[in-house]
Design an enzyme around this catalytic site. Structure first.
Site, PDB file in Angstrom:
ATOM      1  N   PHE A  11       0.569  -1.277  -0.477  1.00 23.48           N
ATOM      2  CA  PHE A  11       0.189   0.433  -0.074  1.00 23.48           C
ATOM      3  C   PHE A  11       0.612   1.194   0.204  1.00 23.48           C
ATOM      4  O   PHE A  11       0.916   1.662  -0.734  1.00 23.48           O
ATOM      5  CB  PHE A  11      -0.884   0.071   1.259  1.00 23.48           C
ATOM      6  CG  PHE A  11      -1.603   1.518   1.311  1.00 23.48           C
ATOM      7  CD1 PHE A  11      -2.169   1.961   0.938  1.00 23.48           C
ATOM      8  CD2 PHE A  11      -1.016   1.507   2.947  1.00 23.48           C
ATOM      9  CE1 PHE A  11      -2.890   3.178   1.351  1.00 23.48           C
ATOM     10  CE2 PHE A  11      -2.025   3.001   3.362  1.00 23.48           C
ATOM     11  CZ  PHE A  11      -2.359   4.208   2.341  1.00 23.48           C
ATOM     12  N   ILE A  12       1.726   1.620   1.115  1.00 27.14           N
ATOM     13  CA  ILE A  12       2.594   3.220   1.186  1.00 27.14           C
ATOM     14  C   ILE A  12       3.839   3.124  -0.207  1.00 27.14           C
ATOM     15  O   ILE A  12       3.603   3.533  -0.423  1.00 27.14           O
ATOM     16  CB  ILE A  12       3.391   2.827   2.239  1.00 27.14           C
ATOM     17  CG1 ILE A  12       2.290   2.924   3.747  1.00 27.14           C
ATOM     18  CG2 ILE A  12       3.935   4.003   2.640  1.00 27.14           C
ATOM     19  CD1 ILE A  12       2.872   2.562   5.077  1.00 27.14           C
ATOM     20  N   ASP A  31       9.201  -7.196  -4.028  1.00 29.47           N
ATOM     21  CA  ASP A  31       8.198  -7.348  -2.954  1.00 29.47           C
ATOM     22  C   ASP A  31       7.953  -9.176  -3.334  1.00 29.47           C
ATOM     23  O   ASP A  31       8.061  -9.456  -4.481  1.00 29.47           O
ATOM     24  CB  ASP A  31       6.260  -6.872  -3.706  1.00 29.47           C
ATOM     25  CG  ASP A  31       5.538  -6.781  -2.766  1.00 29.47           C
ATOM     26  OD1 ASP A  31       5.740  -5.250  -2.258  1.00 29.47           O
ATOM     27  OD2 ASP A  31       5.001  -7.904  -2.585  1.00 29.47           O
ATOM     28  N   GLY A  36       1.502  -7.447  -0.616  1.00 27.26           N
ATOM     29  CA  GLY A  36       1.130  -6.435  -1.712  1.00 27.26           C
ATOM     30  C   GLY A  36       0.959  -7.486  -2.789  1.00 27.26           C
ATOM     31  O   GLY A  36       0.511  -8.181  -2.550  1.00 27.26           O
ATOM     32  N   LEU A  76      10.197  -1.029   3.367  1.00 26.56           N
ATOM     33  CA  LEU A  76       8.527  -0.974   3.692  1.00 26.56           C
ATOM     34  C   LEU A  76       8.856  -2.673   3.965  1.00 26.56           C
ATOM     35  O   LEU A  76       7.354  -2.314   5.022  1.00 26.56           O
ATOM     36  CB  LEU A  76       7.673  -0.443   2.694  1.00 26.56           C
ATOM     37  CG  LEU A  76       7.851   1.074   2.755  1.00 26.56           C
ATOM     38  CD1 LEU A  76       7.364   2.044   1.331  1.00 26.56           C
ATOM     39  CD2 LEU A  76       8.167   1.755   3.348  1.00 26.56           C
ATOM     40  N   THR A  95      10.404 -12.154   9.663  1.00 20.98           N
ATOM     41  CA  THR A  95       9.863 -11.881   8.490  1.00 20.98           C
ATOM     42  C   THR A  95      10.139 -10.140   8.990  1.00 20.98           C
ATOM     43  O   THR A  95      10.996  -9.321   7.919  1.00 20.98           O
ATOM     44  CB  THR A  95       8.656 -11.443   7.841  1.00 20.98           C
ATOM     45  OG1 THR A  95       8.231 -12.115   7.365  1.00 20.98           O
ATOM     46  CG2 THR A  95       8.415 -10.772   6.934  1.00 20.98           C
ATOM     47  N   ALA A 117      10.897   1.188   7.527  1.00 19.47           N
ATOM     48  CA  ALA A 117       9.549   1.584   8.077  1.00 19.47           C
ATOM     49  C   ALA A 117       9.573   1.166   8.930  1.00 19.47           C
ATOM     50  O   ALA A 117       9.413  -0.430   9.212  1.00 19.47           O
ATOM     51  CB  ALA A 117       8.752   1.546   7.041  1.00 19.47           C
ATOM     52  N   TYR A 149       4.523  -7.910  17.076  1.00 24.25           N
ATOM     53  CA  TYR A 149       4.701  -6.913  16.187  1.00 24.25           C
ATOM     54  C   TYR A 149       5.434  -5.798  17.128  1.00 24.25           C
ATOM     55  O   TYR A 149       6.409  -5.223  15.906  1.00 24.25           O
ATOM     56  CB  TYR A 149       3.603  -6.565  15.517  1.00 24.25           C
ATOM     57  CG  TYR A 149       3.390  -5.743  14.381  1.00 24.25           C
ATOM     58  CD1 TYR A 149       4.150  -6.294  13.470  1.00 24.25           C
ATOM     59  CD2 TYR A 149       2.700  -4.232  14.818  1.00 24.25           C
ATOM     60  CE1 TYR A 149       4.463  -4.983  12.032  1.00 24.25           C
ATOM     61  CE2 TYR A 149       2.903  -3.495  13.315  1.00 24.25           C
ATOM     62  CZ  TYR A 149       3.498  -3.648  12.563  1.00 24.25           C
ATOM     63  OH  TYR A 149       3.300  -2.755  11.672  1.00 24.25           O
ATOM     64  N   LYS A 153       8.967  -4.439  15.382  1.00 23.13           N
ATOM     65  CA  LYS A 153       9.447  -3.316  14.445  1.00 23.13           C
ATOM     66  C   LYS A 153      10.630  -2.819  16.131  1.00 23.13           C
ATOM     67  O   LYS A 153      11.910  -1.802  15.304  1.00 23.13           O
ATOM     68  CB  LYS A 153       8.710  -2.314  14.351  1.00 23.13           C
ATOM     69  CG  LYS A 153       7.103  -3.417  13.536  1.00 23.13           C
ATOM     70  CD  LYS A 153       8.423  -3.510  12.301  1.00 23.13           C
ATOM     71  CE  LYS A 153       8.419  -2.078  11.184  1.00 23.13           C
ATOM     72  NZ  LYS A 153       8.986  -3.245   9.472  1.00 23.13           N
TER      73      LYS A 153
END
Ligand code: UDP
Length: 324
Positions: A11-12, A31, A36, A76, A95, A117, A149, A153
């Protein structure tokens, strides 16, 4: 410039690539098409300066080759969406952490700049509103998958800062707050596309919990603008930046606004959390960025009004639903 964008069909990522191609840059996308999709970049594939490879950010030799070919890497690619995170925690952790490690490691040899990101999720359950980049973070128990999550991050951020300090890789960290706009899918639980689809199809709009929880929704175009300005700002290197709007709205009010904008008479249905999510989920009440650091660095903060954002999403969903 030549940009390597992991997750460029997301998306981004797809909005970022569109902008880069429009302004004349060269783009290489990697990707794995997990969340995606080729549809997101279909309008770009015939452009001369646009290249893409289907593969994972954890594929180290491939990532190394592509990092070397570009001037800047925008990382991203990640496992996103609270539904996916609760359902596939191993995939999420692996991931996010291994992908970031692979990109940073590839950047060491030629000291290539990398944008990582990150997400407002790293603030966890903090109640120190608004969230400042240097504030403490408060994560929940390891028995709640949601925090895996946030933790993955946060580790990405630590890794990036460590690679800069120890190995000289120039990094910039973007903490994206709730970023919305055309092409975001509702499939992974994101609220705005879900509400827009429900309203347009005359289905009940599903508000989880009491609906008093609030979020700040930023337009993806503003997020892309902020990211690109940071890339052009030498002082941003080594920094962590909130990227999001500070216009706060409750989820119940959001449901009402979507219904108004869509001209829908869908009922609003309150759904208890136990029914909405698998076990191991915990929502958070408020999430508001402090945009001061971003504003100071680049003279810009995401500020498209919420109503205009909703209109954009509803228009997109209306034309998408007309096609299916
Ligand atoms: N939400 C909701 N109905 C839905 C999907 C989400 O009420 O159909 C709520 C969700 O519980 C949360 C907010 O909307 O309080 C934002 O959810 P989203 O998954 O979009 O983002 P995040 O939780 O990461 O902020």
């Amino acid at each position: 410039m030549k940009f390597f964008v992991t997750g460029g069909a997301g998306f981004i990522g797809s909005h970022l690539c569109t902008r880069l191609i429009e302004r004349g840059d060269e783009v290489i996308v990697l990707d794995d098409l997990s969340t995606g999709s080729m549809d997101n970049i279909a309008h770009l594939t015939s452009r001369e300066r646009f290249h893409y490879r289907v593969g994972c950010a954890t594929d180290r030799p491939l990532v190394k080759e592509l990092v070397d070919r570009a001037d800047v890497t925008i990382h991203l690619a990640a496992a996103v969406g609270v539904r996916l995170i609760v359902e596939r925690p191993v995939h999420t952790i692996e991931t996010n952490v291994q992908g970031t490690e692979s990109v940073l490691d590839a950047a060491v040899a030629k000291q290539k700049p990398v944008v990582i990101a990150s997400t407002s999720e790293v603030y966890g359950k903090s109640t120190q509103i608004p969230f400042r980049e240097d504030a403490d973070i408060t994560l929940g128990s390891t028995m709640n998958s949601r925090w895996a999550y946030a933790c993955s991050k946060a580790l990405d951020e630590w890794l990036a800062l460590a690679y800069q300090r120890e190995k000289g890789v120039p990094v910039i960290i973007c903490r994206f707050f709730n970023t919305v706009g055309p092409r975001q899918t509702g499939r992974y639980g994101m609220v705005l596309p879900t509400f827009a689809q429900q309203a347009l199809q005359g289905e009940a709009i599903t508000v989880f919990g009491t609906g008093e929880q609030s979020r700040c929704f930023g337009h993806v175009k503003d997020a892309v603008e902020a990211l690109l300005r940071l890339v052009e700002t030498p002082e941003a290197v080594g920094g962590v930046f909130n990227i999001g709007s500070d216009e706060e709205v409750s989820i119940l009010r959001l449901a009402e606004m979507v219904r108004e904008v869509a001209g829908s008479d869908s009922p609003i249905r309150m759904v208890p959390y136990e029914e909405a999510y698998a076990e191991g989920f915990e929502d958070m009440l408020r999430r508001v960025p402090d945009p001061a650091k971003l504003l100071g660095a680049i003279g810009f903060k995401p500020s498209t009004p919420l109503e205009a954002i909703i209109r954009d999403v509803v228009d997109y969903e209306r034309s998408r639903l007309a096609r299916v």
